[in-house]
Design a protein around this motif. Structure first.
Motif, mmCIF file in Angstrom:
data_model
loop_
_atom_site.group_PDB
_atom_site.id
_atom_site.type_symbol
_atom_site.label_atom_id
_atom_site.label_comp_id
_atom_site.label_asym_id
_atom_site.label_seq_id
_atom_site.Cartn_x
_atom_site.Cartn_y
_atom_site.Cartn_z
ATOM 1 N N ASP A 126 0.823 -1.228 0.000
ATOM 2 C CA ASP A 126 0.000 0.000 0.000
ATOM 3 C C ASP A 126 0.845 1.261 0.000
ATOM 4 O OD1 ASP A 126 -2.320 -1.617 0.243
ATOM 5 O OD2 ASP A 126 -2.000 -1.734 2.406
ATOM 6 N N GLU A 127 2.019 1.203 -0.575
ATOM 7 C CA GLU A 127 2.916 2.369 -0.565
ATOM 8 C C GLU A 127 2.498 3.419 -1.583
ATOM 9 O OE1 GLU A 127 3.957 -0.749 -1.187
ATOM 10 O OE2 GLU A 127 5.410 -1.347 0.354
ATOM 11 N N GLY A 128 1.609 3.020 -2.512
ATOM 12 C CA GLY A 128 1.225 3.943 -3.584
ATOM 13 C C GLY A 128 1.865 3.546 -4.913
ATOM 14 N N LYS A 129 2.122 2.230 -5.068
ATOM 15 C CA LYS A 129 2.753 1.754 -6.310
ATOM 16 C C LYS A 129 1.874 2.044 -7.522
ATOM 17 C CE LYS A 129 2.836 -2.273 -4.459
ATOM 18 N NZ LYS A 129 2.482 -1.919 -3.090
ATOM 19 N N GLY A 130 0.556 1.846 -7.346
ATOM 20 C CA GLY A 130 -0.380 2.081 -8.453
ATOM 21 C C GLY A 130 -0.289 3.523 -8.914
ATOM 22 N N GLY A 186 -4.864 -4.203 -3.727
ATOM 23 C CA GLY A 186 -5.399 -3.407 -4.827
ATOM 24 C C GLY A 186 -4.724 -2.073 -4.848
ATOM 25 N N HIS A 187 -4.846 -1.425 -5.961
ATOM 26 C CA HIS A 187 -4.273 -0.090 -6.097
ATOM 27 C C HIS A 187 -5.409 0.902 -6.272
ATOM 28 C CE1 HIS A 187 -0.487 -2.010 -6.780
ATOM 29 N NE2 HIS A 187 -0.812 -2.470 -7.960
ATOM 30 N N ARG A 198 -5.980 0.351 8.094
ATOM 31 C CA ARG A 198 -4.573 -0.057 8.092
ATOM 32 C C ARG A 198 -3.919 0.349 9.405
ATOM 33 N NH1 ARG A 198 -3.823 2.399 2.065
ATOM 34 N NH2 ARG A 198 -4.717 0.646 0.939
ATOM 35 N N THR A 224 6.065 8.583 -1.239
ATOM 36 C CA THR A 224 4.678 9.012 -1.430
ATOM 37 C C THR A 224 4.078 9.560 -0.134
ATOM 38 O OG1 THR A 224 3.804 6.825 -0.910
ATOM 39 C CG2 THR A 224 4.292 7.264 -3.232
ATOM 40 N N THR A 267 -7.772 -1.009 0.000
ATOM 41 C CA THR A 267 -8.449 -0.798 -1.284
ATOM 42 C C THR A 267 -9.425 -1.938 -1.581
ATOM 43 O OG1 THR A 267 -6.462 0.290 -2.097
ATOM 44 C CG2 THR A 267 -8.015 -0.436 -3.753
ATOM 45 N N VAL A 294 -5.996 7.712 -8.940
ATOM 46 C CA VAL A 294 -6.801 8.907 -9.180
ATOM 47 C C VAL A 294 -6.160 9.625 -10.353
ATOM 48 C CG1 VAL A 294 -7.652 11.057 -8.157
ATOM 49 C CG2 VAL A 294 -7.256 9.064 -6.695
ATOM 50 N N ASP A 317 2.510 14.714 1.945
ATOM 51 C CA ASP A 317 1.496 15.695 2.368
ATOM 52 C C ASP A 317 0.708 15.236 3.596
ATOM 53 O OD1 ASP A 317 0.626 13.801 0.224
ATOM 54 O OD2 ASP A 317 -1.353 14.539 0.808
ATOM 55 N N SER A 323 5.893 12.392 -3.840
ATOM 56 C CA SER A 323 4.486 12.585 -4.162
ATOM 57 C C SER A 323 3.808 13.353 -3.031
ATOM 58 C CB SER A 323 3.868 11.200 -4.364
ATOM 59 O OG SER A 323 2.490 11.280 -4.394
ATOM 60 N N VAL A 324 3.051 14.382 -3.412
ATOM 61 C CA VAL A 324 2.422 15.244 -2.399
ATOM 62 C C VAL A 324 0.905 15.260 -2.555
ATOM 63 C CG1 VAL A 324 4.416 16.718 -1.944
ATOM 64 C CG2 VAL A 324 2.902 17.253 -3.883
ATOM 65 N N GLY A 325 0.369 14.222 -3.154
ATOM 66 C CA GLY A 325 -1.080 14.120 -3.312
ATOM 67 C C GLY A 325 -1.394 12.972 -4.240
ATOM 68 N N PRO A 326 -2.642 12.516 -4.253
ATOM 69 C CA PRO A 326 -2.982 11.354 -5.069
ATOM 70 C C PRO A 326 -3.116 11.643 -6.563
ATOM 71 C CG PRO A 326 -4.912 12.122 -3.842
ATOM 72 C CD PRO A 326 -3.756 12.970 -3.413
HETATM 73 P P1 GDP Z 1 -0.580 0.473 -3.763
HETATM 74 O O1 GDP Z 1 -1.252 -0.838 -3.604
HETATM 75 O O2 GDP Z 1 0.862 0.436 -3.372
HETATM 76 O O3 GDP Z 1 -0.788 1.068 -5.120
HETATM 77 O O4 GDP Z 1 -1.243 1.476 -2.726
HETATM 78 P P2 GDP Z 1 -2.803 1.755 -2.464
HETATM 79 O O5 GDP Z 1 -3.432 2.181 -3.720
HETATM 80 O O6 GDP Z 1 -3.409 0.659 -1.709
HETATM 81 O O7 GDP Z 1 -2.687 2.956 -1.450
HETATM 82 C C1 GDP Z 1 -2.168 4.187 -1.790
HETATM 83 C C2 GDP Z 1 -3.249 5.234 -1.530
HETATM 84 O O8 GDP Z 1 -2.663 6.491 -1.325
HETATM 85 C C3 GDP Z 1 -4.190 5.443 -2.699
HETATM 86 O O9 GDP Z 1 -5.458 5.752 -2.200
HETATM 87 C C4 GDP Z 1 -3.622 6.648 -3.423
HETATM 88 O O10 GDP Z 1 -4.581 7.414 -4.148
HETATM 89 C C5 GDP Z 1 -3.100 7.439 -2.288
HETATM 90 N N1 GDP Z 1 -1.917 8.230 -2.591
HETATM 91 C C6 GDP Z 1 -0.838 7.856 -3.319
HETATM 92 N N2 GDP Z 1 0.106 8.803 -3.286
HETATM 93 C C7 GDP Z 1 -0.388 9.803 -2.490
HETATM 94 C C8 GDP Z 1 0.142 11.030 -2.012
HETATM 95 O O11 GDP Z 1 1.271 11.420 -2.312
HETATM 96 N N3 GDP Z 1 -0.646 11.754 -1.167
HETATM 97 C C9 GDP Z 1 -1.885 11.362 -0.786
HETATM 98 N N4 GDP Z 1 -2.565 12.140 0.040
HETATM 99 N N5 GDP Z 1 -2.417 10.190 -1.202
HETATM 100 C C10 GDP Z 1 -1.665 9.434 -2.047
#
Ligand code: GDP
Length: 440
Positions: free
Chosen positions: A13-17, A40-41, A316, A341, A310, A44, A344, A426-429
């Motif tokens: 859940d690091e924000g790989k997607g 899941g990822h 979490r 990631t 997700t 946005v 913010d 990364s500073v937002g989704p």
């Molecule tokens: P993945 O499985 O590694 O892709 O991660 P997830 O999708 O499960 O979780 C990452 C969540 O953080 C998602 O809801 C993204 O939209 C959100 N996200 C990713 N990067 C950022 C960021 O830099 N800032 C914020 N606020 N949300 C982020």
């Protein structure tokens, strides 16, 4: 860019997607290399807000092909639902492919996942109950059913018949020969109903058939052609079957070696590995998590970061950034750079902590790496370095120098501790909420 692997550097859940969605602008092919629809990822982008469970995050670029590699396990009805959802949003997914060597997740895998988790009583792993672990067990036990089998109805029916005969014996073992009343009984009946499963899966097969390919041939042609390939990981190093917090791990290999195997390309073809790390720590499921905060501060982080699964919606577990775990991941995975990631999410914090070592309260010993023993790891306490927060909104920053000085100092400290450059912040989704620091 030629072949880049995007790998989780923490517990998933690091924000790989989100990072793959960003990098896929330049990609010809995105390959998901492991796992199933358990995690899941969330992506946005200008088209909307999407939850992807199996389909790679490059799906939103029509010119980018997306492949589920042979290392993935696929639940066909779940995949059809995901395709239907994307179709409803206007994506026909003509750019989506499935390797015929991928294994199937069957209804009895889902049922076994629930049974086994229940059997663990107080030592639950916290699986997502999607049948992913049992599907990998069947794969390794050499009795799995693969996509290629699903494409041949007679083969599929024959294999299903054999598999269900065995599963019925296994289930009898759980409940005793007579079988007794049990709340799971209806679910078991359904998960072993041969006709129902055959109909459901063969219907899904018809829908999936246009997407099924010889994945290795597709990847090989892309390599020969010099195409730009992204390998999309699932979960993170700390959940790796070999190197994670065993047994609180996934059943596949999120690390780059797993990318080579699961995608079907030579290990030496991977030119660059980007580790994705959150600016703090989260994990879903059980197991050691030294920086976990079970207090109001942890709760606040969860709310600010919207830290809910997700696929499952589960809250979490949240904590400060664990530099020991990330450095372990760096050494294991050999990242060329890190994408940091959710910086913010820390915008509101007065002070920020970084775990720079662990301390064993029993022996007083300091640890600067991750112990193999899960029971030792469970009892280790974090040794923190504290930095001032910035309490300024960073979501509009697009250059590193636009970040408040304290945020820059935080990123630079994480970089020094990881011993690898942080190339993206990364500073937002949203797709454009990304700071590019260097070639990465
Ligand atoms: P993945 O499985 O590694 O892709 O991660 P997830 O999708 O499960 O979780 C990452 C969540 O953080 C998602 O809801 C993204 O939209 C959100 N996200 C990713 N990067 C950022 C960021 O830099 N800032 C914020 N606020 N949300 C982020």
């Amino acid at each position: 860019m030629s072949v880049i692997a995007v790998v989780g550097a923490q517990w998933g859940d690091e924000g790989k997607g989100r990072v793959v969605d960003y990098l896929a602008t330049d990609a010809d092919l995105v390959i998901r290399y492991g796992g199933g629809n358990n995690a899941g990822h969330t992506v946005v982008n200008p088209h909307g807000h999407f939850k992807l469970h199996l389909i790679p995050s490059g799906i939103f670029y029509p010119a980018t092909r997306n492949l589920l590699g042979g290392g993935v396990v696929i639940n066909p009805p779940a995949l059809v639902r995901e395709l239907d959802g994307l179709a409803a949003a206007g994506f026909d997914c003509a750019n989506f492919f499935i390797s015929e060597r991928a294994h199937l997740v069957m209804p009895y895998h889902v049922m076994l996942d629930q049974l086994e988790e229940r059997e663990r009583r107080t030592a639950k792993l916290g699986t997502t109950s999607r049948g992913i672990g049992p599907a990998y067990v069947d794969k390794v036990a050499r009795r799995g059913i693969r996509v290629v089998d699903l494409m041949e109805p007679d083969d599929f029916r024959a294999q299903l018949h054999v598999a269900l005969a065995r599963i019925r014996r296994v289930v009898t073992g759980y409940f005793g020969a007579g079988g007794d009343d049990d709340e799971l009984r209806p679910a078991i009946e359904e998960a072993t109903d041969e006709d129902r499963i055959a109909t459901e899966y063969l219907t899904a097969a018809d829908r999936l058939r246009p997407h099924v390919v010889d994945g290795q041939a597709l990847v090989d042609a892309a390599l020969v052609d010099g195409q730009r390939i992204l390998l999309e990981g699932q979960l993170g190093t700390m959940r790796d079957i070999d190197w994670g917090t065993y047994p609180y791990v996934t059943s596949s290999s999120p690390i780059p070696g797993g990318a080579s195997i699961g995608a079907g390309l030579p290990a030496v073809a991977i030119d660059k590995v980007i580790g994705v790390a959150k600016a703090y720590t989260t994990a879903v499921g059980a197991g050691p998590l030294p920086t976990e905060m079970l207090d109001a501060e942890g709760e606040a982080l969860r709310e600010r970061g919207i830290e809910y699964g997700t696929s499952t919606g589960r809250p979490r577990r949240c904590g400060w950034y664990d530099a020991v775990a990330v450095r372990f991941s760096v050494r294991l995975a050999g990242y060329s750079s890190i994408a940091l990631t959710k910086l913010d999410v820390l915008d509101g914090s007065e002070r920020i902590r970084i775990c720079v070592a662990y301390r064993d309260p029993q022996t007083g010993a300091q640890w600067t790496t991750v112990p193999a023993s899960t029971s030792v790891y469970q009892r280790l306490e974090p040794v923190y370095q504290e930095l001032p927060g910035w309490q300024t909104d960073t979501t509009g920053c697009r250059e590193f120098t636009q970040l408040p000085a304290a945020a820059q100092a935080y990123v630079e400290r994480l970089e020094a501790l990881a011993e690898v450059p942080i190339g993206l912040v990364s500073v937002g989704p949203e797709r454009d909420q990304m700071i590019v620091r260097g070639p990465g």
